[in-house]
Design a protein around this motif. Structure first.
Motif, mmCIF file in Angstrom:
data_model
loop_
_atom_site.group_PDB
_atom_site.id
_atom_site.type_symbol
_atom_site.label_atom_id
_atom_site.label_comp_id
_atom_site.label_asym_id
_atom_site.label_seq_id
_atom_site.Cartn_x
_atom_site.Cartn_y
_atom_site.Cartn_z
ATOM 1 N N LYS A 21 0.846 -1.192 0.000
ATOM 2 C CA LYS A 21 0.000 0.000 0.000
ATOM 3 C C LYS A 21 0.879 1.238 0.000
ATOM 4 O O LYS A 21 2.059 1.166 0.379
ATOM 5 C CB LYS A 21 -0.897 0.004 1.239
ATOM 6 C CG LYS A 21 -0.132 0.077 2.549
ATOM 7 C CD LYS A 21 -1.037 -0.003 3.773
ATOM 8 C CE LYS A 21 -1.570 -1.406 3.962
ATOM 9 N NZ LYS A 21 -2.279 -1.545 5.262
ATOM 10 N N LEU A 53 -1.514 12.151 -5.598
ATOM 11 C CA LEU A 53 -1.346 10.704 -5.675
ATOM 12 C C LEU A 53 -0.229 10.314 -6.628
ATOM 13 O O LEU A 53 0.087 11.024 -7.574
ATOM 14 C CB LEU A 53 -2.643 10.049 -6.139
ATOM 15 C CG LEU A 53 -3.909 10.355 -5.339
ATOM 16 C CD1 LEU A 53 -5.102 9.664 -5.973
ATOM 17 C CD2 LEU A 53 -3.748 9.937 -3.890
ATOM 18 N N LYS A 56 0.573 3.524 -6.146
ATOM 19 C CA LYS A 56 -0.637 2.843 -5.674
ATOM 20 C C LYS A 56 -1.734 3.829 -5.253
ATOM 21 O O LYS A 56 -2.469 3.617 -4.281
ATOM 22 C CB LYS A 56 -0.297 1.888 -4.523
ATOM 23 C CG LYS A 56 0.594 0.710 -4.941
ATOM 24 C CD LYS A 56 0.762 -0.290 -3.818
ATOM 25 C CE LYS A 56 1.704 -1.433 -4.209
ATOM 26 N NZ LYS A 56 1.166 -2.273 -5.292
ATOM 27 N N GLY A 57 -1.861 4.902 -6.015
ATOM 28 C CA GLY A 57 -2.845 5.926 -5.687
ATOM 29 C C GLY A 57 -4.277 5.419 -5.705
ATOM 30 O O GLY A 57 -5.146 5.971 -5.020
ATOM 31 N N TYR A 58 -4.544 4.347 -6.463
ATOM 32 C CA TYR A 58 -5.896 3.812 -6.535
ATOM 33 C C TYR A 58 -6.374 3.318 -5.174
ATOM 34 O O TYR A 58 -7.586 3.310 -4.889
ATOM 35 C CB TYR A 58 -5.977 2.672 -7.557
ATOM 36 C CG TYR A 58 -5.124 1.461 -7.213
ATOM 37 C CD1 TYR A 58 -5.638 0.421 -6.452
ATOM 38 C CD2 TYR A 58 -3.809 1.374 -7.651
ATOM 39 C CE1 TYR A 58 -4.853 -0.675 -6.114
ATOM 40 C CE2 TYR A 58 -3.021 0.285 -7.328
ATOM 41 C CZ TYR A 58 -3.542 -0.736 -6.556
ATOM 42 O OH TYR A 58 -2.761 -1.808 -6.226
ATOM 43 N N ILE A 59 -5.444 2.914 -4.296
ATOM 44 C CA ILE A 59 -5.834 2.457 -2.959
ATOM 45 C C ILE A 59 -6.376 3.625 -2.141
ATOM 46 O O ILE A 59 -7.359 3.481 -1.397
ATOM 47 C CB ILE A 59 -4.631 1.793 -2.255
ATOM 48 C CG1 ILE A 59 -4.242 0.502 -2.988
ATOM 49 C CG2 ILE A 59 -4.939 1.503 -0.788
ATOM 50 C CD1 ILE A 59 -3.031 -0.200 -2.398
ATOM 51 N N LYS A 61 -7.739 6.310 -3.492
ATOM 52 C CA LYS A 61 -9.026 6.632 -4.112
ATOM 53 C C LYS A 61 -10.126 5.712 -3.598
ATOM 54 O O LYS A 61 -11.247 6.160 -3.280
ATOM 55 C CB LYS A 61 -8.924 6.512 -5.638
ATOM 56 C CG LYS A 61 -8.205 7.672 -6.314
ATOM 57 C CD LYS A 61 -8.284 7.527 -7.823
ATOM 58 C CE LYS A 61 -7.670 8.716 -8.548
ATOM 59 N NZ LYS A 61 -7.759 8.595 -10.016
ATOM 60 N N GLU A 62 -9.829 4.418 -3.531
ATOM 61 C CA GLU A 62 -10.825 3.456 -3.060
ATOM 62 C C GLU A 62 -11.229 3.736 -1.612
ATOM 63 O O GLU A 62 -12.394 3.654 -1.254
ATOM 64 C CB GLU A 62 -10.264 2.033 -3.185
ATOM 65 C CG GLU A 62 -11.287 0.921 -2.986
ATOM 66 C CD GLU A 62 -11.589 0.634 -1.535
ATOM 67 O OE1 GLU A 62 -12.696 0.149 -1.234
ATOM 68 O OE2 GLU A 62 -10.717 0.892 -0.668
ATOM 69 N N TYR A 63 -10.247 4.103 -0.792
ATOM 70 C CA TYR A 63 -10.503 4.368 0.625
ATOM 71 C C TYR A 63 -11.511 5.505 0.791
ATOM 72 O O TYR A 63 -12.482 5.385 1.547
ATOM 73 C CB TYR A 63 -9.195 4.704 1.334
ATOM 74 C CG TYR A 63 -9.361 5.038 2.800
ATOM 75 C CD1 TYR A 63 -9.575 4.040 3.739
ATOM 76 C CD2 TYR A 63 -9.296 6.352 3.245
ATOM 77 C CE1 TYR A 63 -9.727 4.340 5.084
ATOM 78 C CE2 TYR A 63 -9.442 6.671 4.582
ATOM 79 C CZ TYR A 63 -9.650 5.655 5.511
ATOM 80 O OH TYR A 63 -9.808 5.971 6.845
ATOM 81 N N THR A 65 -13.456 6.906 -1.664
ATOM 82 C CA THR A 65 -14.687 6.658 -2.415
ATOM 83 C C THR A 65 -15.675 5.838 -1.593
ATOM 84 O O THR A 65 -16.891 6.064 -1.627
ATOM 85 C CB THR A 65 -14.375 5.932 -3.736
ATOM 86 O OG1 THR A 65 -13.496 6.737 -4.517
ATOM 87 C CG2 THR A 65 -15.653 5.681 -4.523
ATOM 88 N N ASP A 99 -4.156 12.443 -9.591
ATOM 89 C CA ASP A 99 -3.028 11.633 -10.060
ATOM 90 C C ASP A 99 -1.930 12.565 -10.539
ATOM 91 O O ASP A 99 -2.077 13.242 -11.570
ATOM 92 C CB ASP A 99 -3.469 10.706 -11.198
ATOM 93 C CG ASP A 99 -4.349 9.574 -10.703
ATOM 94 O OD1 ASP A 99 -3.982 8.943 -9.702
ATOM 95 O OD2 ASP A 99 -5.411 9.337 -11.319
#
Length: 258
Positions: A21, A53, A56-59, A61-63, A65, A99
């Motif tokens: 992460k 970001l 692993k910026g998508y992690i 974002k998911e958090y 979101t 991003d």
């Protein structure tokens, strides 16, 4: 006033966790250190964040979101796919997730979020791996008083080792465990910046660290002032720092700010 947070680095010195992460998502007391940083700002009424970001910026974002669902008691009726929220433990955060590139250095990340700061005369900036009990209201007032483009929080870090005081015979007269570095002040993050800072970020900055060319040029032009903070400050650089922060949080769960 908006707050920009650098959250895109690899965190290679704490790779025990950062291989899974991004470093700002490493947890202290069951919450990402990024959340703790945002709570410090929120404590002083600053709730509008821009997160830079990268790795692993998508992690991240998911958090955010799914933050509402992750922090509530819910009932899911699978017959019609409806969801009922019973208890909400959400925060009063507005979070813009940008991003800014996998390999981009910090100056480039700041440059890339300029459009999200339109209309802001001043804004704040910090790193995604450090907590403190710095008085952010006093920091902002200091920035306004001195009218410089940039204000940095200066701190005196504790030494890594205890210091022995002894005579020539080897008799110990004093022992100080991890004293502050006498007379030395370092960049503790927690900046306040005027929009004029982007005049120092005009050329492509992808390969430039914020702490290098931009800050050095601000110093050369006498546009950087410091706010001295003598209270608590801790950066999570290696795994040992995470363990220390975990123990602090465990023993002081009532703290609203570090």
């Amino acid at each position: 006033m908006k707050t920009v947070i650098f959250a895109g680095g690899l965190g290679s010195r704490i790779s025990e966790e950062s291989h899974l992460k991004p470093k700002p998502m490493i947890e202290i007391g069951g919450k990402p250190i990024l959340w703790h940083i945002m709570k410090i700002y929120s404590h002083y009424g600053y709730n509008d964040f821009i997160i830079c970001l990268g790795y692993k910026g998508y992690i991240i974002k998911e958090y955010f979101t799914n933050y509402f669902i992750h922090n509530a008691d819910i009932t899911v009726d699978l017959s019609d796919n409806s969801t009922t929220v019973h208890k909400d433990n959400s925060e009063d955060f507005k979070v813009t997730l940008v991003d800014t590139g996998l390999e981009t250095k910090t100056a480039g990340r700041l440059q890339k979020v300029k459009k999200y700061l339109e209309g802001e005369e001043d804004f704040m900036l910090t790193y995604g791996d450090g907590v403190s009990n710095v008085d952010l209201k006093a920091l902002v007032e200091h920035h306004k008083q001195y009218k410089k483009i940039a204000t940095v929080t200066a701190i005196q870090p504790a030494g890594k080792f205890g210091i022995l005081t002894h005579d020539q015979s080897g008799n110990i007269s004093a022992f100080t465990e991890k004293p502050s570095t006498e007379g030395s002040w370092i960049n503790g993050g927690f900046f306040v910046l005027n929009k004029g800072v982007f005049d120092y970020l005009k050329s492509p900055m992808e390969e430039v660290m914020w702490e290098q060319e931009p800050m050095k040029n601000l110093v050369a032009n006498r546009e950087l002032t410091s706010y001295r903070h003598r209270g608590f400050w801790k950066s999570m650089d290696i795994l040992r720092d995470k363990v220390e922060l975990e123990n602090l949080w465990k023993n002081n769960p009532q703290w609203k700010v570090w």
